[in-house]
Design an enzyme around this catalytic site. Structure first.
Site, mmCIF file in Angstrom:
data_model
loop_
_atom_site.group_PDB
_atom_site.id
_atom_site.type_symbol
_atom_site.label_atom_id
_atom_site.label_comp_id
_atom_site.label_asym_id
_atom_site.label_seq_id
_atom_site.Cartn_x
_atom_site.Cartn_y
_atom_site.Cartn_z
ATOM 1 N N ASP A 190 0.885 -1.183 -0.096
ATOM 2 C CA ASP A 190 0.140 -0.014 0.023
ATOM 3 C C ASP A 190 0.851 1.321 -0.189
ATOM 4 O OD1 ASP A 190 -2.363 1.507 -0.047
ATOM 5 O OD2 ASP A 190 -2.477 1.559 2.143
ATOM 6 N N ASP A 207 1.852 2.516 8.138
ATOM 7 C CA ASP A 207 0.673 1.686 7.537
ATOM 8 C C ASP A 207 0.891 0.486 6.868
ATOM 9 O OD1 ASP A 207 -2.158 1.718 7.183
ATOM 10 O OD2 ASP A 207 -2.100 3.015 5.677
HETATM 11 N N1 LIG Z 1 2.658 6.353 14.394
HETATM 12 C C1 LIG Z 1 1.999 7.340 14.062
HETATM 13 N N2 LIG Z 1 2.242 8.773 14.730
HETATM 14 C C2 LIG Z 1 1.688 9.508 14.201
HETATM 15 N N3 LIG Z 1 0.759 9.659 13.607
HETATM 16 C C3 LIG Z 1 0.133 8.603 13.005
HETATM 17 C C4 LIG Z 1 0.901 7.384 13.220
HETATM 18 N N4 LIG Z 1 0.309 6.375 12.472
HETATM 19 C C5 LIG Z 1 -0.753 6.988 11.994
HETATM 20 N N5 LIG Z 1 -0.629 8.401 12.274
HETATM 21 C C6 LIG Z 1 -1.745 9.422 11.313
HETATM 22 O O1 LIG Z 1 -2.910 8.595 11.288
HETATM 23 C C7 LIG Z 1 -3.295 8.691 9.699
HETATM 24 C C8 LIG Z 1 -3.654 7.449 9.167
HETATM 25 O O2 LIG Z 1 -2.885 6.259 9.531
HETATM 26 P P1 LIG Z 1 -2.704 5.160 8.396
HETATM 27 O O3 LIG Z 1 -2.149 5.468 7.329
HETATM 28 O O4 LIG Z 1 -1.751 4.245 9.180
HETATM 29 O O5 LIG Z 1 -4.150 4.629 8.478
HETATM 30 P P2 LIG Z 1 -4.944 4.228 7.340
HETATM 31 O O6 LIG Z 1 -5.500 2.862 7.532
HETATM 32 O O7 LIG Z 1 -4.378 4.509 6.104
HETATM 33 O O8 LIG Z 1 -6.080 5.212 7.568
HETATM 34 P P3 LIG Z 1 -6.968 6.145 6.409
HETATM 35 O O9 LIG Z 1 -7.180 5.242 5.341
HETATM 36 O O10 LIG Z 1 -7.785 6.808 7.190
HETATM 37 O O11 LIG Z 1 -5.554 7.164 5.826
HETATM 38 C C9 LIG Z 1 -1.768 9.230 9.382
HETATM 39 O O12 LIG Z 1 -1.859 9.956 7.935
HETATM 40 C C10 LIG Z 1 -1.259 10.127 10.312
HETATM 41 O O13 LIG Z 1 -2.016 11.314 10.293
HETATM 42 MG MG LIG Z 2 -2.737 5.416 5.339
#
Ligand SMILES: Nc1ncnc2c1ncn2[C@@H]1O[C@H](COP(=O)(O)OP(=O)(O)OP(=O)(O)O)[C@@H](O)[C@H]1O
Ligand SMILES: [Mg+2]
Length: 253
Positions: A190, A207
């Site tokens: 991804d 992610d």
């Molecule tokens: N370890 C972390 N520290 C700080 N912020 C985080 C962290 N992990 C995720 N985030 C925040 O949360 C957001 C979404 O996280 P992530 O990409 O892991 O989830 P996702 O499943 O892709 O969710 P979405 O589809 O809603 O983006 C990131 O873009 C960031 O802003």
């Molecule tokens: Mg994401």
């Protein structure tokens, strides 16, 4: 456990410890967001000291919410909570196949989500152990993942999509993909400018829930798509790179 009983236990826990949910208003918000199994899973993580507090929401997505939590060392944690109500999860089975080698794929969406969280945690650990810079995984329970917070809370670090990028970022990305493939034996699957942080001179890949083993039947296809995404992104930003097919060869050796 009944919901009111759980609520009472959480409130008691909050009084007796440094749990940072301060007033009944916060509690109301918590009840809107978390269903009973999530509250219970959160309670267990608090009880074992994986986190000692939970502050506000960092990012509220369709399928997961990320909270600013506090670890026992008082350092910020990212607490990623998958929403059980999200029905879009079925399409993720493709990324779980092969991971769950000995069991069957859960039929309930809750079971699927919990398996996803376990996989995300393990992927983070594999990547971390292989020397790929990712948020350090701390713990997980059911649909909740606790990891290192990247950024200056309450703000998460900017991603490549929100930051200035240069040729060094491109090189770092290809090297991270290579290390992930060769040492962790994983393909992110991804990968995009939205899943790499740039923070205080450091880049952090994140992610990792969809990441698959290099032995996954579609691993090469996912890898090709990951590389294509990044080449496309850097090209848009005026940074040329080798063709995805060439990079594919470099990554896989
Ligand atoms: N370890 C972390 N520290 C700080 N912020 C985080 C962290 N992990 C995720 N985030 C925040 O949360 C957001 C979404 O996280 P992530 O990409 O892991 O989830 P996702 O499943 O892709 O969710 P979405 O589809 O809603 O983006 C990131 O873009 C960031 O802003
Ligand atoms: Mg994401």
């Amino acid at each position: 456990m009944r919901r009111d009983k759980l609520r009472e236990r959480l409130l008691r826990y909050q009084r007796e410890s440094r749990f940072l949910v301060k007033d009944s208003n916060d509690m109301k918000v918590i009840e809107e967001v978390f269903d009973k199994p999530t509250l219970l899973a959160l309670y267990e993580l608090l009880k074992k000291g994986a986190i000692v507090g939970l502050n506000g929401v960092v990012r509220a997505g369709k399928e997961a919410r990320v909270y600013w939590g506090v670890g026992p060392d008082k350092i910020a944690r990212a607490v990623k909570i998958y929403l059980a109500a999200s029905m879009q999860f079925r399409r993720r089975v493709r990324y779980i196949a092969g991971y769950h080698r000995f069991g069957r794929i859960p039929s309930s969406s809750r079971g699927l989500i919990n398996l996803w969280v376990q996989k995300e945690f393990k992927n983070l650990r594999l990547a971390h152990d292989a020397g790929v810079r990712v948020p350090r995984p701390h713990d997980y329970n059911e649909n909740i993942l606790i990891m290192e917070y990247i950024g200056s809370p309450p703000a998460p670090a900017p991603t490549f999509a929100e930051a200035e990028v240069d040729n060094l970022d491109l090189e770092w990305t290809i090297e991270a993909v290579r290390k992930l493939y060769r040492k962790a034996e994983l393909v992110h699957a991804d990968l995009s400018e939205f899943n790499i942080f740039k923070h205080e001179g450091e880049r952090v890949l994140f992610d990792m829930g969809s990441a698959v083993s290099t032995s996954h039947p579609e691993a090469k296809q996912f890898l090709r798509r990951d590389l294509f995404n990044m080449v496309h992104f850097f090209k848009k930003r005026g940074i040329p790179s080798e063709a995805p097919e060439v990079l594919l060869g470099e990554v896989t050796g």
